[in-house]
Motif scaffolding. Structure first.
Motif, short mmCIF file in Angstrom:
data_model
loop_
_atom_site.label_atom_id
_atom_site.label_comp_id
_atom_site.label_asym_id
_atom_site.label_seq_id
_atom_site.Cartn_x
_atom_site.Cartn_y
_atom_site.Cartn_z
N GLY A 69 0.80 -1.21 0.00
CA GLY A 69 0.00 0.00 0.00
C GLY A 69 0.84 1.27 0.00
N VAL A 70 2.03 1.18 -0.57
CA VAL A 70 2.97 2.30 -0.61
C VAL A 70 3.34 2.54 -2.07
CG1 VAL A 70 5.23 3.13 0.14
CG2 VAL A 70 3.86 1.70 1.67
N ASN A 71 3.52 3.82 -2.44
CA ASN A 71 3.85 4.08 -3.84
C ASN A 71 5.30 3.73 -4.15
OD1 ASN A 71 5.63 6.58 -4.04
ND2 ASN A 71 3.94 7.42 -2.82
N ILE A 72 5.57 3.53 -5.44
CA ILE A 72 6.88 3.04 -5.87
C ILE A 72 8.01 4.04 -5.66
CG2 ILE A 72 5.87 1.37 -7.47
CD1 ILE A 72 6.65 3.30 -9.77
N VAL A 73 7.67 5.33 -5.59
CA VAL A 73 8.70 6.34 -5.32
C VAL A 73 9.14 6.25 -3.86
CG1 VAL A 73 9.19 8.82 -5.26
CG2 VAL A 73 7.90 7.84 -7.17
N GLU A 74 8.17 6.23 -2.94
CA GLU A 74 8.50 6.13 -1.52
C GLU A 74 9.18 4.80 -1.18
OE1 GLU A 74 5.31 8.88 0.81
OE2 GLU A 74 4.64 6.89 0.25
N LEU A 75 8.87 3.75 -1.95
CA LEU A 75 9.53 2.46 -1.71
C LEU A 75 10.97 2.44 -2.22
CD1 LEU A 75 6.89 -0.32 -2.46
CD2 LEU A 75 8.02 0.19 -0.30
N GLY A 76 11.36 3.46 -2.95
CA GLY A 76 12.73 3.51 -3.46
C GLY A 76 12.94 2.63 -4.68
N LEU A 77 11.86 2.31 -5.38
CA LEU A 77 11.98 1.47 -6.57
C LEU A 77 12.44 2.25 -7.80
CD1 LEU A 77 8.77 -0.75 -6.20
CD2 LEU A 77 11.11 -1.32 -5.57
N VAL A 78 12.20 3.56 -7.82
CA VAL A 78 12.59 4.40 -8.96
C VAL A 78 14.02 4.87 -8.75
CG1 VAL A 78 12.08 6.50 -10.25
CG2 VAL A 78 10.20 5.13 -9.31
N TYR A 79 14.91 4.44 -9.64
CA TYR A 79 16.32 4.77 -9.52
C TYR A 79 16.69 6.05 -10.27
CZ TYR A 79 17.33 0.11 -7.56
OH TYR A 79 17.39 -1.02 -6.78
#
Length: 162
Positions: A69-79
């Motif tokens: 339930g967390v967005n991909i930016v906050e999860l650190g998935l976007v490099y």
């Protein structure tokens, strides 16, 4: 002593989460994720509006990892976000695991969000696994919230926690 017990509790939670994710992957994953994607709009849909890295990041922040339930930016998935030309976007990112059961949904949501935006007419997405994703990439506030959420969960029925 309280600090040691907190550390042990966090480690136990991390091991439990890793085990759950691994089991979900084994039980539900049946496809494979490509390493690159390219989407374009037809010339009649093309826009010459300028696009910024902040704007692209805000579009990507609309994409959730539905398991956490967390967005991909906050999860650190976007490099990395690149802007090679007006209306063009290059995104380099990872997934939590190479066999992420929600990878296809995440990629579909990225495509929908980027290509629905008027300022983007060409988008490239590259999935990488080097460097590997880790919990250290997660925004600290989000990481603390996830730990708190799972550590405050009620005990399982039938288990004595004295």
């Amino acid at each position: 002593m309280n600090r040691v017990s907190d550390i042990i509790r966090y480690l136990v939670i991390a091991v439990i989460l890793a085990t759950i994710v691994a089991l979900l992957v084994v039980m539900t994953y049946s496809g494979s994720i490509k390493m690159s994607y390219h989407w374009t709009k037809s010339p009649s849909q093309a826009s010459v509006e300028p696009v910024t890295e902040e704007h692209v990041r805000s579009l990507l922040a609309r994409v959730l990892d539905s398991e956490l339930g967390v967005n991909i930016v906050e999860l650190g998935l976007v490099y990395e976000i690149g802007l090679p030309s007006p209306g063009a976007v290059d995104v380099t990112m990872t997934l939590t695991t190479p066999h992420c059961p929600y990878g296809g949904t995440i990629i579909d949501d990225i495509q929908k969000n980027l290509m629905a935006d008027q300022s983007i007419n060409d988008a490239r997405l590259r999935i990488v696994f080097e460097p590997a994703w880790s919990w250290s990439r997660v925004d600290k506030g989000v990481r603390d919230r996830i730990i708190k959420q799972f550590s405050s969960a009620p005990p399982l029925a039938g288990h004595n926690h004295d």
